[in-house]
Design a protein around this motif. Sequence first.
Motif, PDB file in Angstrom:
ATOM      1  N   ALA A  50       1.016   0.388 -13.826  1.00  0.00           N
ATOM      2  CA  ALA A  50      -0.499   0.179 -14.692  1.00  0.00           C
ATOM      3  C   ALA A  50      -0.532   1.257 -15.583  1.00  0.00           C
ATOM      4  CB  ALA A  50      -1.531   0.071 -13.399  1.00  0.00           C
ATOM      5  N   TRP A  51      -0.428   2.416 -15.241  1.00  0.00           N
ATOM      6  CA  TRP A  51      -0.826   3.495 -16.253  1.00  0.00           C
ATOM      7  C   TRP A  51       0.244   3.330 -17.626  1.00  0.00           C
ATOM      8  CZ3 TRP A  51      -4.499   6.088 -18.112  1.00  0.00           C
ATOM      9  CH2 TRP A  51      -3.934   7.212 -19.231  1.00  0.00           C
ATOM     10  N   ARG A  52       1.632   3.141 -17.190  1.00  0.00           N
ATOM     11  CA  ARG A  52       2.374   3.032 -18.299  1.00  0.00           C
ATOM     12  C   ARG A  52       2.183   1.754 -19.287  1.00  0.00           C
ATOM     13  NH1 ARG A  52       7.904  -0.353 -16.811  1.00  0.00           N
ATOM     14  NH2 ARG A  52       6.213  -2.057 -16.644  1.00  0.00           N
ATOM     15  N   LEU A  70       2.697   1.177  -8.070  1.00  0.00           N
ATOM     16  CA  LEU A  70       1.824   0.387  -8.619  1.00  0.00           C
ATOM     17  C   LEU A  70       0.966   1.333  -9.748  1.00  0.00           C
ATOM     18  CD1 LEU A  70      -0.126  -2.266  -6.729  1.00  0.00           C
ATOM     19  CD2 LEU A  70      -1.198  -1.087  -8.722  1.00  0.00           C
ATOM     20  N   MET A  71       0.285   2.399  -9.375  1.00  0.00           N
ATOM     21  CA  MET A  71      -0.391   3.015 -10.514  1.00  0.00           C
ATOM     22  C   MET A  71       0.140   3.333 -11.664  1.00  0.00           C
ATOM     23  SD  MET A  71      -3.300   5.164  -7.899  1.00  0.00           S
ATOM     24  CE  MET A  71      -2.063   5.756  -7.005  1.00  0.00           C
ATOM     25  N   LEU A  72       1.617   3.993 -11.209  1.00  0.00           N
ATOM     26  CA  LEU A  72       2.359   4.593 -12.297  1.00  0.00           C
ATOM     27  C   LEU A  72       2.696   3.340 -13.392  1.00  0.00           C
ATOM     28  CD1 LEU A  72       4.079   6.816 -13.543  1.00  0.00           C
ATOM     29  CD2 LEU A  72       5.933   5.801 -12.052  1.00  0.00           C
ATOM     30  N   ALA A 121      -4.334  -5.188 -13.500  1.00  0.00           N
ATOM     31  CA  ALA A 121      -5.272  -4.161 -13.518  1.00  0.00           C
ATOM     32  C   ALA A 121      -5.279  -3.535 -15.098  1.00  0.00           C
ATOM     33  CB  ALA A 121      -4.593  -2.664 -12.470  1.00  0.00           C
ATOM     34  N   ARG A 160       1.695   2.274  -3.727  1.00  0.00           N
ATOM     35  CA  ARG A 160       0.749   2.262  -4.505  1.00  0.00           C
ATOM     36  C   ARG A 160       0.865   3.292  -5.438  1.00  0.00           C
ATOM     37  NH1 ARG A 160      -0.340   4.904   0.270  1.00  0.00           N
ATOM     38  NH2 ARG A 160      -1.221   6.749   0.367  1.00  0.00           N
ATOM     39  N   ASP A 161       1.739   4.254  -5.214  1.00  0.00           N
ATOM     40  CA  ASP A 161       1.904   5.432  -6.419  1.00  0.00           C
ATOM     41  C   ASP A 161       2.746   4.617  -7.411  1.00  0.00           C
ATOM     42  OD1 ASP A 161       0.781   7.355  -5.029  1.00  0.00           O
ATOM     43  OD2 ASP A 161       2.396   8.054  -4.078  1.00  0.00           O
ATOM     44  N   ALA A 186       0.119  -4.676 -10.736  1.00  0.00           N
ATOM     45  CA  ALA A 186       0.257  -3.542 -11.776  1.00  0.00           C
ATOM     46  C   ALA A 186      -0.351  -4.297 -13.390  1.00  0.00           C
ATOM     47  CB  ALA A 186       1.348  -2.753 -12.176  1.00  0.00           C
ATOM     48  N   TRP A 232       0.673  -1.169   0.036  1.00  0.00           N
ATOM     49  CA  TRP A 232       0.076   0.029   0.008  1.00  0.00           C
ATOM     50  C   TRP A 232       0.984   1.003  -0.053  1.00  0.00           C
ATOM     51  CZ3 TRP A 232      -4.368   1.744  -1.133  1.00  0.00           C
ATOM     52  CH2 TRP A 232      -4.868   3.183  -0.639  1.00  0.00           C
TER      53      TRP A 232
END
Length: 273
Positions: free
Chosen positions: A33-35, A29-31, A126, A26-27, A123, A23
């Motif tokens: 996933a967005w990549r 993880l989101m980075l 998602a 998480r930043d 990641a 957790w």
Amino acid sequence: MEKVRTIIEPPKATFLPDFGEIWRYRDLLMLLAWRDISARFRQSVVGYGWAVLRPLITSLIYTLVFSIFIRVETDAPYVIFAFAGLIPWMYFSQALMSVTGSIVGGGAMLTKVYFPRLVLPLATVAVGLVEVALQLVVLGGLMAWFRYVPGVQVIALPIFILIAVLTALAFGIWLTALNVKYRDVGMAVPFAIQIWMYLCPIVYPITMVPEKYRMLYALNPLVGVIEGFRWCLLGSAPPDWTMMAVSLTVLVVVLLAGMAWFKKVETTFADVI
């Protein structure tokens, strides 16, 4: 001035990953996933249209074969019957292949900086949810064309989407850990997925499976997911809850065992890669 002390302690002895640590990352993880989302169809003319075209064209081919050439009786028009089954299957198959290669693909990061290794598979699973959302919109259009209106059970759809995500993660973390040491795993997964597809009620209804084999058939966690999708979206017969319980039990066992195995071997990933 009071001195600030930093105490470094060994991780707690547990067989599961430290979700609190995940957790905190998480930043990242989101980075990641967005990549992966932005790179999925980069330099593609059709772009995210492929997320719609693949299940749509496949559904039309299945309709031609199994509704015209070979008569398979279904409660709903075959094209939306097949499309509803293909959405979770295509998500799972794509996510499983991506998760399998996630650790090897992230090898450059593993050898340079520390972060929870489970972030890479998380990641990856998602990414396909964006495609699922687009496919559900197209399925909604097909259902409107055939004048099919989902019932109140549609509110349970996120539960089955979550089960599909956990299924891809459960099997994927086993495979990605093995793929680090045995690269044959990555090459064998596409072949295994081809076989796995015929063990799922995608092109045929579950009623075609003989009653005496259904409990054995339910050991495949995707059986409950696909039947759940059709129940939520098409208002077909509700899933056999006994079979669903069997599928979920297998899923939980594979997921927990996979996480325990992943945690045990993750410290060796950077050295092996």
